[in-house]
Design a protein around this motif. Structure first.
Motif, mmCIF file in Angstrom:
data_model
loop_
_atom_site.group_PDB
_atom_site.id
_atom_site.type_symbol
_atom_site.label_atom_id
_atom_site.label_comp_id
_atom_site.label_asym_id
_atom_site.label_seq_id
_atom_site.Cartn_x
_atom_site.Cartn_y
_atom_site.Cartn_z
ATOM 1 N N TYR A 1 24.217 1.456 -4.951
ATOM 2 C CA TYR A 1 22.772 1.430 -4.775
ATOM 3 C C TYR A 1 22.239 0.032 -5.102
ATOM 4 O O TYR A 1 22.520 -0.509 -6.174
ATOM 5 N N ALA A 2 21.504 -0.557 -4.172
ATOM 6 C CA ALA A 2 20.946 -1.895 -4.366
ATOM 7 C C ALA A 2 19.771 -1.847 -5.337
ATOM 8 O O ALA A 2 19.049 -0.847 -5.400
ATOM 9 N N PRO A 3 19.542 -2.938 -6.091
ATOM 10 C CA PRO A 3 18.369 -2.983 -6.976
ATOM 11 C C PRO A 3 17.082 -2.883 -6.176
ATOM 12 O O PRO A 3 17.000 -3.321 -5.029
ATOM 13 N N LEU A 4 16.058 -2.299 -6.794
ATOM 14 C CA LEU A 4 14.744 -2.198 -6.182
ATOM 15 C C LEU A 4 13.820 -3.160 -6.907
ATOM 16 O O LEU A 4 13.538 -2.986 -8.098
ATOM 17 N N VAL A 5 13.372 -4.201 -6.222
ATOM 18 C CA VAL A 5 12.533 -5.239 -6.818
ATOM 19 C C VAL A 5 11.073 -4.961 -6.452
ATOM 20 O O VAL A 5 10.730 -4.841 -5.272
ATOM 21 N N LEU A 6 10.235 -4.866 -7.468
ATOM 22 C CA LEU A 6 8.808 -4.614 -7.271
ATOM 23 C C LEU A 6 8.018 -5.826 -7.762
ATOM 24 O O LEU A 6 8.211 -6.290 -8.893
ATOM 25 N N SER A 7 7.132 -6.317 -6.917
ATOM 26 C CA SER A 7 6.320 -7.471 -7.291
ATOM 27 C C SER A 7 4.959 -7.361 -6.611
ATOM 28 O O SER A 7 4.764 -6.551 -5.693
ATOM 29 N N GLY A 8 4.019 -8.176 -7.047
ATOM 30 C CA GLY A 8 2.700 -8.188 -6.440
ATOM 31 C C GLY A 8 2.025 -6.829 -6.484
ATOM 32 O O GLY A 8 2.013 -6.136 -7.502
ATOM 33 N N ASP A 9 1.481 -6.425 -5.333
ATOM 34 C CA ASP A 9 0.780 -5.143 -5.242
ATOM 35 C C ASP A 9 1.698 -3.956 -5.484
ATOM 36 O O ASP A 9 1.234 -2.871 -5.843
ATOM 37 N N GLU A 10 3.006 -4.151 -5.277
ATOM 38 C CA GLU A 10 3.955 -3.048 -5.478
ATOM 39 C C GLU A 10 3.966 -2.592 -6.932
ATOM 40 O O GLU A 10 4.248 -1.424 -7.222
ATOM 41 N N LEU A 11 3.670 -3.503 -7.852
ATOM 42 C CA LEU A 11 3.660 -3.141 -9.269
ATOM 43 C C LEU A 11 2.553 -2.152 -9.591
ATOM 44 O O LEU A 11 2.655 -1.385 -10.548
ATOM 45 N N ASP A 12 1.471 -2.169 -8.781
ATOM 46 C CA ASP A 12 0.368 -1.237 -9.012
ATOM 47 C C ASP A 12 0.784 0.204 -8.741
ATOM 48 O O ASP A 12 0.161 1.153 -9.237
ATOM 49 N N ALA A 13 1.818 0.377 -7.909
ATOM 50 C CA ALA A 13 2.285 1.723 -7.563
ATOM 51 C C ALA A 13 3.293 2.257 -8.569
ATOM 52 O O ALA A 13 3.711 3.411 -8.484
ATOM 53 N N LEU A 14 3.701 1.415 -9.546
ATOM 54 C CA LEU A 14 4.709 1.811 -10.526
ATOM 55 C C LEU A 14 4.058 2.338 -11.794
ATOM 56 O O LEU A 14 3.108 1.747 -12.299
#
Length: 229
Positions: free
Chosen positions: A203-216
């Motif tokens: 399984y590849a890492p899932l990188v969250l940045s920018g607006d994606e962090l708001d969904a975490l």
């Protein structure tokens, strides 16, 4: 005339008496923690305090969670289940605390849409052990589906999560929500980003940045894993 339902009947000691006993039994430090324990919004606790009324479901939830007598919680009567003699290391609330297992499942894979918070069962853990790990009042058990965290966490395992521990520590394992899915992953901080890592290298890492962090949202830290053979 407004009808008062039995479930909202006032306790003999009022809300404050109930809360004081619940706090003592379950290790609560705030009314927000009570709301988390019984599975309601903080505003519901505020309303109960104003009405000086405690729903029966809350009393039963605390009773099961803390392993204490419901009559004692509601009325302040002596706990009928108290031991005749207290053993070493036991507290007034009992040697064991009940941790609820919720219906929601954590995905070790592509994401789980089963996010219901209904309690399926309550399991006893040693109270002193739980307190060494975190806050017993904010802990829940959840099942895991998928193999992305193998070999550490396997499909079908049950994990203990402290929902009070949401600050990210490097490489610790967390239950996290991404939009409308829930996952179990290791979390790593990077400049301007968070990375969700799987132990299974398929399984590849899932990188969250920018607006994606708001969904975490970090649901809580995974403290313990149990499995059936």
């Amino acid at each position: 005339m407004t009808e008062r339902h039995e479930t909202d009947a006032p306790t003999a000691g009022g809300f404050e008496g109930f809360f004081a006993r619940a706090a003592k039994a379950a290790g609560l430090t705030s009314q927000a923690e009570l709301a988390l324990l019984v599975g309601v919004h903080r505003s519901a606790v505020t309303q109960a305090k104003k009405k000086d009324a405690v729903p029966k479901a809350w009393i039963l939830a605390v009773s099961r969670r803390a392993g204490v007598d419901a009559d004692w919680l509601e009325f302040g009567r002596p706990d009928r289940r108290a031991r005749a003699t207290s053993g070493a290391g036991e507290t007034d609330g009992g040697l064991f605390a009940g941790v609820p297992k919720v219906r929601a499942r954590l995905s070790a894979g592509g994401g789980s849409f089963e996010t219901a918070g209904e309690v399926e069962a309550v399991y006893p853990f040693r109270r002193d052990w739980l307190r060494r790990k975190g806050n017993p009042a904010s802990m829940v058990l959840m099942d895991v589906v998928g193999n992305s965290m193998e070999p550490e966490i396997r499909h079908g395992d049950t994990v203990l999560i402290d929902q009070g521990q949401t600050g990210v520590m490097a490489h610790a394992v967390y239950a996290v929500g991404v939009e409308d899915t829930v996952l179990v992953k290791r979390v790593e901080k990077r400049p301007g980003a968070l990375v969700l890592l799987s132990d299974n290298r398929d399984y590849a890492p899932l990188v969250l940045s920018g607006d994606e962090l708001d969904a975490l949202r970090v649901i809580g830290r995974v403290l313990w894993v149990g499995r059936e053979l």
